[in-house]
Write a protein that holds these residues in place. Structure first.
Motif, PDB file in Angstrom:
ATOM      1  N   THR A  88       0.978  -1.300   0.038  1.00  0.00           N
ATOM      2  CA  THR A  88       0.073   0.094   0.038  1.00  0.00           C
ATOM      3  C   THR A  88       0.803   1.271   0.041  1.00  0.00           C
ATOM      4  O   THR A  88       0.542   2.274  -0.592  1.00  0.00           O
ATOM      5  N   VAL A  89       2.005   1.243   0.757  1.00  0.00           N
ATOM      6  CA  VAL A  89       2.622   2.329   1.004  1.00  0.00           C
ATOM      7  C   VAL A  89       3.390   2.710  -0.386  1.00  0.00           C
ATOM      8  O   VAL A  89       3.739   3.918  -0.772  1.00  0.00           O
ATOM      9  N   ALA A  90       4.086   1.653  -0.996  1.00  0.00           N
ATOM     10  CA  ALA A  90       4.515   1.504  -2.327  1.00  0.00           C
ATOM     11  C   ALA A  90       3.938   2.313  -3.425  1.00  0.00           C
ATOM     12  O   ALA A  90       4.382   2.994  -4.324  1.00  0.00           O
ATOM     13  N   ASP A  91       2.572   2.610  -3.366  1.00  0.00           N
ATOM     14  CA  ASP A  91       1.832   3.228  -4.288  1.00  0.00           C
ATOM     15  C   ASP A  91       2.122   4.847  -4.297  1.00  0.00           C
ATOM     16  O   ASP A  91       1.854   5.564  -5.385  1.00  0.00           O
ATOM     17  N   PHE A  92       2.721   5.256  -3.235  1.00  0.00           N
ATOM     18  CA  PHE A  92       3.079   6.756  -2.888  1.00  0.00           C
ATOM     19  C   PHE A  92       4.120   6.947  -3.584  1.00  0.00           C
ATOM     20  O   PHE A  92       4.881   8.168  -3.308  1.00  0.00           O
ATOM     21  N   LEU A 101      10.578  16.783  -8.556  1.00  0.00           N
ATOM     22  CA  LEU A 101       9.538  16.214  -8.206  1.00  0.00           C
ATOM     23  C   LEU A 101       9.597  16.452  -6.292  1.00  0.00           C
ATOM     24  O   LEU A 101       9.095  15.480  -5.765  1.00  0.00           O
ATOM     25  N   VAL A 102      10.491  17.522  -6.074  1.00  0.00           N
ATOM     26  CA  VAL A 102      10.637  17.423  -4.476  1.00  0.00           C
ATOM     27  C   VAL A 102       9.284  17.952  -3.928  1.00  0.00           C
ATOM     28  O   VAL A 102       8.808  17.343  -2.850  1.00  0.00           O
ATOM     29  N   ASP A 103       8.326  18.530  -4.504  1.00  0.00           N
ATOM     30  CA  ASP A 103       6.980  18.773  -3.847  1.00  0.00           C
ATOM     31  C   ASP A 103       6.077  17.675  -4.062  1.00  0.00           C
ATOM     32  O   ASP A 103       5.449  17.340  -2.859  1.00  0.00           O
ATOM     33  N   ASP A 104       6.259  16.772  -4.860  1.00  0.00           N
ATOM     34  CA  ASP A 104       5.616  15.508  -4.700  1.00  0.00           C
ATOM     35  C   ASP A 104       5.962  14.542  -3.522  1.00  0.00           C
ATOM     36  O   ASP A 104       5.171  13.850  -3.188  1.00  0.00           O
ATOM     37  N   ARG A 105       7.197  14.535  -3.382  1.00  0.00           N
ATOM     38  CA  ARG A 105       7.866  13.715  -2.297  1.00  0.00           C
ATOM     39  C   ARG A 105       7.603  14.142  -0.998  1.00  0.00           C
ATOM     40  O   ARG A 105       7.053  13.459  -0.265  1.00  0.00           O
ATOM     41  N   GLU A 106       7.663  15.646  -0.786  1.00  0.00           N
ATOM     42  CA  GLU A 106       7.034  16.203   0.473  1.00  0.00           C
ATOM     43  C   GLU A 106       5.652  16.001   0.636  1.00  0.00           C
ATOM     44  O   GLU A 106       5.129  15.694   1.977  1.00  0.00           O
ATOM     45  N   GLU A 107       4.784  15.963  -0.232  1.00  0.00           N
ATOM     46  CA  GLU A 107       3.226  15.633  -0.302  1.00  0.00           C
ATOM     47  C   GLU A 107       3.061  14.157   0.048  1.00  0.00           C
ATOM     48  O   GLU A 107       2.386  13.865   1.009  1.00  0.00           O
ATOM     49  N   ALA A 108       3.868  13.320  -0.495  1.00  0.00           N
ATOM     50  CA  ALA A 108       3.680  11.822  -0.334  1.00  0.00           C
ATOM     51  C   ALA A 108       4.103  11.490   1.129  1.00  0.00           C
ATOM     52  O   ALA A 108       3.479  10.868   1.740  1.00  0.00           O
ATOM     53  N   ASP A 109       5.221  12.196   1.603  1.00  0.00           N
ATOM     54  CA  ASP A 109       5.673  11.895   3.228  1.00  0.00           C
ATOM     55  C   ASP A 109       4.806  12.343   4.045  1.00  0.00           C
ATOM     56  O   ASP A 109       4.344  11.649   5.036  1.00  0.00           O
ATOM     57  N   ALA A 111       1.700  12.668   3.482  1.00  0.00           N
ATOM     58  CA  ALA A 111       0.305  11.916   3.556  1.00  0.00           C
ATOM     59  C   ALA A 111       0.423  10.460   4.333  1.00  0.00           C
ATOM     60  O   ALA A 111      -0.190   9.958   5.371  1.00  0.00           O
ATOM     61  N   ILE A 112       1.574   9.968   4.390  1.00  0.00           N
ATOM     62  CA  ILE A 112       1.853   8.833   4.895  1.00  0.00           C
ATOM     63  C   ILE A 112       2.126   8.845   6.424  1.00  0.00           C
ATOM     64  O   ILE A 112       1.664   8.269   7.256  1.00  0.00           O
ATOM     65  N   ALA A 113       2.962  10.092   6.881  1.00  0.00           N
ATOM     66  CA  ALA A 113       2.834  10.515   8.299  1.00  0.00           C
ATOM     67  C   ALA A 113       1.528  10.459   8.869  1.00  0.00           C
ATOM     68  O   ALA A 113       1.490  10.007  10.081  1.00  0.00           O
ATOM     69  N   ILE A 114       0.922  11.133   8.341  1.00  0.00           N
ATOM     70  CA  ILE A 114      -0.448  11.653   8.923  1.00  0.00           C
ATOM     71  C   ILE A 114      -1.466  10.046   9.112  1.00  0.00           C
ATOM     72  O   ILE A 114      -2.007   9.734   9.994  1.00  0.00           O
ATOM     73  N   LEU A 127       8.720   4.441   3.005  1.00  0.00           N
ATOM     74  CA  LEU A 127       8.266   4.587   1.522  1.00  0.00           C
ATOM     75  C   LEU A 127       9.439   4.342   0.779  1.00  0.00           C
ATOM     76  O   LEU A 127       9.227   3.464  -0.182  1.00  0.00           O
ATOM     77  N   ARG A 128      10.754   4.531   1.148  1.00  0.00           N
ATOM     78  CA  ARG A 128      11.864   3.810   0.279  1.00  0.00           C
ATOM     79  C   ARG A 128      11.915   2.153   0.508  1.00  0.00           C
ATOM     80  O   ARG A 128      12.107   1.689  -0.443  1.00  0.00           O
ATOM     81  N   ASP A 129      12.001   1.906   1.584  1.00  0.00           N
ATOM     82  CA  ASP A 129      11.907   0.250   1.973  1.00  0.00           C
ATOM     83  C   ASP A 129      10.837  -0.226   1.020  1.00  0.00           C
ATOM     84  O   ASP A 129      10.762  -1.333   0.510  1.00  0.00           O
ATOM     85  N   ALA A 130       9.535   0.177   1.160  1.00  0.00           N
ATOM     86  CA  ALA A 130       8.386  -0.167   0.250  1.00  0.00           C
ATOM     87  C   ALA A 130       8.686  -0.232  -1.153  1.00  0.00           C
ATOM     88  O   ALA A 130       8.447  -1.244  -1.808  1.00  0.00           O
TER      89      ALA A 130
END
Length: 540
Positions: A88-92, A101-109, A111-114, A127-130
């Motif tokens: 599930t996490v790998a989808d991000f 893609l810095v902004d996309d990475r910050e947004e993904a991080d 979302a997962i943190a929340i 996310l990296r491990d996934a």
């Protein structure tokens, strides 16, 4: 880009993964002609419920046997749950190597943190491990999803291959997936993995020591008022630094001893303590002073002064020596009371900070302009010692910016968000940039909490309570109860002077222990009900 040029951390399409696997099966060799080993890692007997009992020496039908069987099933279920989480996490996943893609990475991080109620740094690691698990090591991941491989083993494997290239991770994936992961014991897995990874170390899979030079600050896990500055680098460089530091410390110590013997001025006596004590500093103290109290050589580069002062927030009763509630260094690091008092004693100027006695909220300071005043900035740093974005742990001492939650309208300030404490917070520059671009949308609620919406369409939403001073409400409650006890005592004294206690005893008659709740315990006049709150030490 050819297959061998694929960089670590990059996402690989299925076609590339298929090509990589087929090439590995044909036998990819090292430059010296040696192919990665393919050890046969097989258990002597398959691990089943029956063999489990035999391995553990458990009697069939016993309570221990039933518990062991349940544990084996729970382990397999935990492995499948871990695989589901990683999938599930790998989808991000967003390519970490693309600067666009810095902004996309910050947004993904975020979302997962929340979603997982963790920090953004831990979310980024997960996310990296996934991504590695699902996209670069699908064969071993399949064994995890089937419940054959304990989640603990899989996490160990992921940590071990982080520094390898994607191609090398593919080689590890093919070999480890062929092992008898459902039956081999833990020591066998660990030994086999260590031997396999040693081959990649010899092949240059790990980064060079020269590429690992770093200086990192580490907080003490005990919150005992200490911290560690860890220096990492090639062994010979670190040993050379240690020897130079030790040689310098011994030279200073020798000169201090000579000066004390002949009565001359003591060298390197930074605070005058050496002369006052009549003994040279210890080697440990000199080494520490050489690092922390001497000038850094920057080859003529001017080093700017700190943009802000470091705040040490000390409760007033602690400052007065009437309490030992801890202080906080820069808003987040607890400090023992004694250390806080020593730090305060060494400062010429103290700044008063007002907090609400009931909620502990920091009381706002007035301002009516676009740029916050220096006092407002200091207030924000007290309230937001770390970035206000959910899950972010970056401090706001540096690399942080003041942000209007409701945007300020430069063309018509009356229509935009005001420059007030209620409408301001501090954000790390990356999260400030993401908010400016509309990727995050914080809204300040009437109760002071902030609702964060991440992504468009919404990927996550969370409400964060305002940060408060935790000690103030406790101290305020204690003071209120003490005042109530004082008033109660005054009232009892007045009743006693008026003879009310004697009248009550005459009218009530002799004291009967059987009728008292305490059964034999004499009543203690003048004990207010609020005393029960302080049967034990305060919670700080």
């Amino acid at each position: 880009m050819t297959l061998l040029e694929h960089e670590p951390g990059e996402s690989m399409p299925p076609s590339v993964r298929t090509s990589r696997t087929s090439r590995t099966r044909q036998g990819v060799q090292r430059a010296d002609g040696v192919e990665p080993p393919r050890p046969r890692v097989q258990a002597r007997t398959p691990l089943t419920e029956k063999s489990l009992l035999k391995r553990g020496g458990l009697k069939s039908g016993s309570a221990d046997a039933a518990a062991a069987t349940r544990l084996m099933g729970m382990q397999r279920e935990a492995s499948r749950a871990r695989a589901h989480l990683l999938r599930t996490v790998a989808d991000f996943w967003v390519d970490r190597g693309d600067p666009d893609l810095v902004d996309d990475r910050e947004e993904a991080d975020l979302a997962i943190a929340i979603a997982l109620r963790t920090t953004t740094s831990r979310a980024a690691t997960l996310l990296r491990d996934a991504h590695i698990a699902v996209d670069e090591m699908p064969l071993v991941f399949g064994r995890l999803a089937a419940g054959d491989m304990p989640a603990e083993w899989f996490d160990r494997l992921l940590r071990s291959v982080r520094e390898l290239t994607a191609f090398q991770r593919g080689e590890v994936d093919e070999r480890v997936s062929a092992w008898d992961l459902a039956s081999i014991p833990a020591p066998r897995f660990q030994e086999s993995l260590r031997l396999l990874l040693a081959w990649f170390d010899a092949d240059g899979g790990r980064p060079r020591p020269e590429d690992m030079r770093d200086v990192a600050l580490e907080r003490s896990p005990q919150d005992d008022g200490t911290a560690c500055l860890r220096i990492t680098g090639p062994l010979h460089e670190i040993l050379g630094l240690a020897r130079r530091l030790d040689t310098s410390a011994r030279a200073v110590q020798a000169q201090q001893r000579h000066a004390l013997e002949d009565g001359s001025p003591v060298p390197f006596d930074l605070d005058g303590d050496t002369a006052a004590a009549g003994s040279a500093m210890s080697l440990a103290a000199i080494r520490y002073a050489l690092i922390t109290r001497t000038m850094l050589d920057t080859a003529g580069v001017e080093v700017p002064r700190e943009r802000h002062r470091i705040n040490v927030v000390v409760p007033v009763l602690t400052l007065m020596g009437l309490d030992d509630a801890p202080a906080t260094y820069d808003g987040v690091i607890p400090l023992p009371a004694d250390m806080a008092r020593r730090l305060a004693a060494g400062e010429e100027v103290w700044h008063r900070v007002l907090t609400d006695p009931t909620t502990g909220e920091f009381l706002p300071l007035p301002a009516d302009q676009y740029r916050p005043t220096a006092a407002m900035v200091e207030h924000l740093r007290l309230r937001d010692p770390v970035c206000a974005a959910p899950g972010c742990t970056r401090t706001t001492s540096s690399d942080a910016e003041n942000d209007h939650i409701e945007e300020f309208d430069h063309s018509d300030p009356q229509r935009g968000g005001p420059t007030s404490i209620e409408n301001l917070h501090r954000l790390h520059w990356a999260h400030h940039d993401a908010k400016t671009k509309g990727r995050t949308d914080p809204v300040r609620n009437p109760d002071g909490s902030t609702t964060w919406t991440v992504g468009t369409p919404t990927r996550a939403e969370v409400t964060i309570a305002p940060r408060t001073d935790l000690v103030t409400p406790i101290i305020a409650a204690a003071l209120a109860d003490s005042w109530a006890q004082y008033e109660w005592t005054l009232e009892l004294d007045a009743l006693e002077r008026m003879g009310e206690f004697e009248r009550f005893e005459r009218e009530a008659g002799p004291y009967d222990p059987a009728l008292d709740i305490g059964y034999g315990v004499e009543p203690v006049w003048g004990t207010p009900p609020c005393n029960a709150r302080y049967d034990a030490d305060p919670p700080f």
